[in-house]
Motif scaffolding. Structure first.
Motif, short mmCIF file in Angstrom:
data_model
loop_
_atom_site.label_atom_id
_atom_site.label_comp_id
_atom_site.label_asym_id
_atom_site.label_seq_id
_atom_site.Cartn_x
_atom_site.Cartn_y
_atom_site.Cartn_z
N ILE A 211 1.07 -1.34 -0.13
CA ILE A 211 0.18 0.09 -0.26
C ILE A 211 0.55 1.17 0.00
CG2 ILE A 211 -1.96 0.97 0.99
CD1 ILE A 211 -2.26 -1.59 2.21
N THR A 212 1.96 1.09 0.97
CA THR A 212 2.85 1.78 0.60
C THR A 212 4.17 1.34 1.14
OG1 THR A 212 3.44 2.24 3.34
CG2 THR A 212 1.02 3.72 2.46
N PRO A 213 5.23 2.38 1.08
CA PRO A 213 6.54 1.20 1.06
C PRO A 213 6.62 0.78 2.84
CG PRO A 213 7.24 3.18 0.27
CD PRO A 213 5.53 3.33 0.17
N ASP A 214 6.52 0.65 3.63
CA ASP A 214 6.04 0.58 4.96
C ASP A 214 4.66 0.28 5.49
OD1 ASP A 214 9.11 1.25 5.53
OD2 ASP A 214 7.82 3.48 6.15
N ALA A 215 4.17 -0.77 4.32
CA ALA A 215 2.35 -0.85 4.50
C ALA A 215 1.99 -2.00 3.38
CB ALA A 215 1.54 0.11 4.64
N ALA A 216 1.68 -2.79 3.83
CA ALA A 216 1.13 -4.91 2.77
C ALA A 216 0.04 -5.08 3.21
CB ALA A 216 2.24 -4.85 2.85
N VAL A 217 -0.68 -5.87 2.09
CA VAL A 217 -1.57 -6.49 2.77
C VAL A 217 -1.05 -8.04 2.03
CG1 VAL A 217 -3.85 -7.26 1.98
CG2 VAL A 217 -3.39 -4.82 2.61
N LEU A 218 -1.10 -8.51 2.48
CA LEU A 218 -0.60 -10.60 1.92
C LEU A 218 -1.91 -10.94 2.77
CD1 LEU A 218 1.56 -12.07 1.46
CD2 LEU A 218 2.08 -12.58 3.82
N VAL A 219 -2.03 -12.24 1.47
CA VAL A 219 -3.42 -12.71 1.84
C VAL A 219 -2.82 -14.33 1.71
CG1 VAL A 219 -5.63 -13.33 0.41
CG2 VAL A 219 -5.31 -11.05 0.74
N THR A 220 -3.38 -15.23 2.48
CA THR A 220 -2.43 -16.53 2.91
C THR A 220 -4.45 -17.57 2.76
OG1 THR A 220 -2.91 -16.74 4.99
CG2 THR A 220 -1.16 -16.09 3.93
N LYS A 221 -3.49 -18.72 2.04
CA LYS A 221 -4.24 -19.86 2.50
C LYS A 221 -3.62 -20.83 3.10
CE LYS A 221 -6.73 -23.38 -0.30
NZ LYS A 221 -6.57 -24.39 -1.62
N GLY A 222 -4.87 -21.85 4.33
CA GLY A 222 -4.07 -22.66 5.03
C GLY A 222 -4.52 -22.92 5.95
N GLY A 223 -4.33 -23.62 7.27
CA GLY A 223 -5.41 -24.35 8.35
C GLY A 223 -4.50 -24.79 9.19
N VAL A 224 -5.09 -25.42 9.79
CA VAL A 224 -4.89 -25.89 10.81
C VAL A 224 -3.92 -27.03 10.96
CG1 VAL A 224 -4.26 -27.33 13.41
CG2 VAL A 224 -5.23 -24.45 13.19
N LEU A 225 -3.28 -27.88 10.80
CA LEU A 225 -3.01 -29.14 10.77
C LEU A 225 -2.61 -30.63 11.93
CD1 LEU A 225 -0.25 -28.63 8.49
CD2 LEU A 225 -2.26 -29.73 7.98
N GLU B 181 -1.36 -35.29 9.83
CA GLU B 181 -1.63 -34.72 8.32
C GLU B 181 -0.82 -33.70 7.57
OE1 GLU B 181 -6.24 -33.62 8.94
OE2 GLU B 181 -4.92 -31.65 9.82
N THR B 182 -1.10 -34.16 6.42
CA THR B 182 0.30 -34.11 6.18
C THR B 182 -0.12 -32.79 4.44
OG1 THR B 182 0.23 -35.15 3.68
CG2 THR B 182 1.32 -35.67 6.12
N GLU B 183 -1.81 -32.67 4.91
CA GLU B 183 -2.45 -31.35 4.05
C GLU B 183 -3.15 -30.50 4.95
OE1 GLU B 183 -3.03 -31.66 0.28
OE2 GLU B 183 -1.85 -33.04 -0.30
N VAL B 184 -4.25 -29.29 4.59
CA VAL B 184 -4.76 -29.08 5.19
C VAL B 184 -6.04 -29.71 5.04
CG1 VAL B 184 -6.31 -27.23 6.49
CG2 VAL B 184 -3.97 -27.01 6.16
N ALA B 185 -6.98 -30.50 6.71
CA ALA B 185 -8.61 -31.04 5.86
C ALA B 185 -9.33 -29.88 6.26
CB ALA B 185 -8.65 -31.65 7.16
N PRO B 186 -10.08 -30.38 4.47
CA PRO B 186 -10.92 -28.99 4.25
C PRO B 186 -12.02 -28.43 4.59
CG PRO B 186 -11.46 -31.19 2.39
CD PRO B 186 -10.19 -31.24 3.76
N GLU B 187 -12.33 -28.97 6.40
CA GLU B 187 -12.94 -28.28 7.31
C GLU B 187 -12.37 -27.41 8.27
OE1 GLU B 187 -11.85 -32.24 9.04
OE2 GLU B 187 -12.54 -31.55 7.25
N ARG B 188 -10.57 -27.76 8.04
CA ARG B 188 -9.57 -26.46 9.03
C ARG B 188 -9.12 -25.79 8.12
NH1 ARG B 188 -9.59 -31.29 10.95
NH2 ARG B 188 -6.85 -31.36 10.39
N ALA B 189 -10.10 -25.83 6.42
CA ALA B 189 -8.69 -24.57 5.46
C ALA B 189 -9.18 -23.12 5.91
CB ALA B 189 -8.94 -24.96 4.14
N ILE B 190 -8.97 -21.79 5.47
CA ILE B 190 -8.88 -21.34 6.18
C ILE B 190 -8.14 -20.12 4.60
CG2 ILE B 190 -9.06 -20.72 8.51
CD1 ILE B 190 -6.34 -19.43 7.85
N ARG B 191 -8.29 -18.46 4.94
CA ARG B 191 -7.95 -17.60 3.70
C ARG B 191 -8.16 -16.11 4.89
NH1 ARG B 191 -11.61 -18.97 -0.65
NH2 ARG B 191 -9.74 -19.85 -2.26
#
Length: 136
Positions: free
Chosen positions: A84-98, A102-112
């Protein structure tokens, strides 16, 4: 300086913030987890959790690591990052709790998640974090 003139180092540092959270979680370390956040940060999690300030974030995670998050890990990958500025950013991630095994996040625990970061004293810190279930 416009956002388009941010450095390669800053872009890499912003994308590295989720790894700091992943590492702190893997160690069940509420102090390291809270250290990723600015002193006046907010954290909103699925299920109605709201923590304001590094101390509340630390206290919530300390309790969670002793309770429902004990033995879990967290995963997350940046899917979008912008300055947004040199000192402010927005990051969007995909993930969740394992959960254990588990080696992959289960669909019921997947988040953005949306991460609002600011550069403070040369370090990128979370000023606001919010996640939303993706759904099965």
């Amino acid at each position: 300086m416009s956002p388009s003139t941010t450095t390669v180092d800053d872009a890499a540092a912003v994308r590295e913030v989720p790894q700091r959270v992943i590492s702190a979680w893997a160690d069940n370390d509420p102090d390291a987890f809270a250290a990723v956040f600015a002193a006046d940060a907010t954290m909103v999690l699925s299920g109605g959790v709201f923590a304001a300030g590094r101390d509340q974030i630390r206290a919530f995670m300390a309790s969670a690591f002793e309770g429902p998050y004990r033995g879990t890990r967290v995963a997350g990958q940046p899917i979008s990052a912008r300055f947004i500025t040199p000192d402010a950013a927005v990051l969007v991630t995909k993930g969740g709790v394992l959960v254990p095994g588990e080696t992959e996040v289960a669909p019921e625990r997947a988040i953005r998640a949306t991460w609002v970061l600011t550069k403070q004293d040369g370090q990128w810190l979370l000023t606001a974090y919010q996640n939303t279930p993706i759904g099965a």
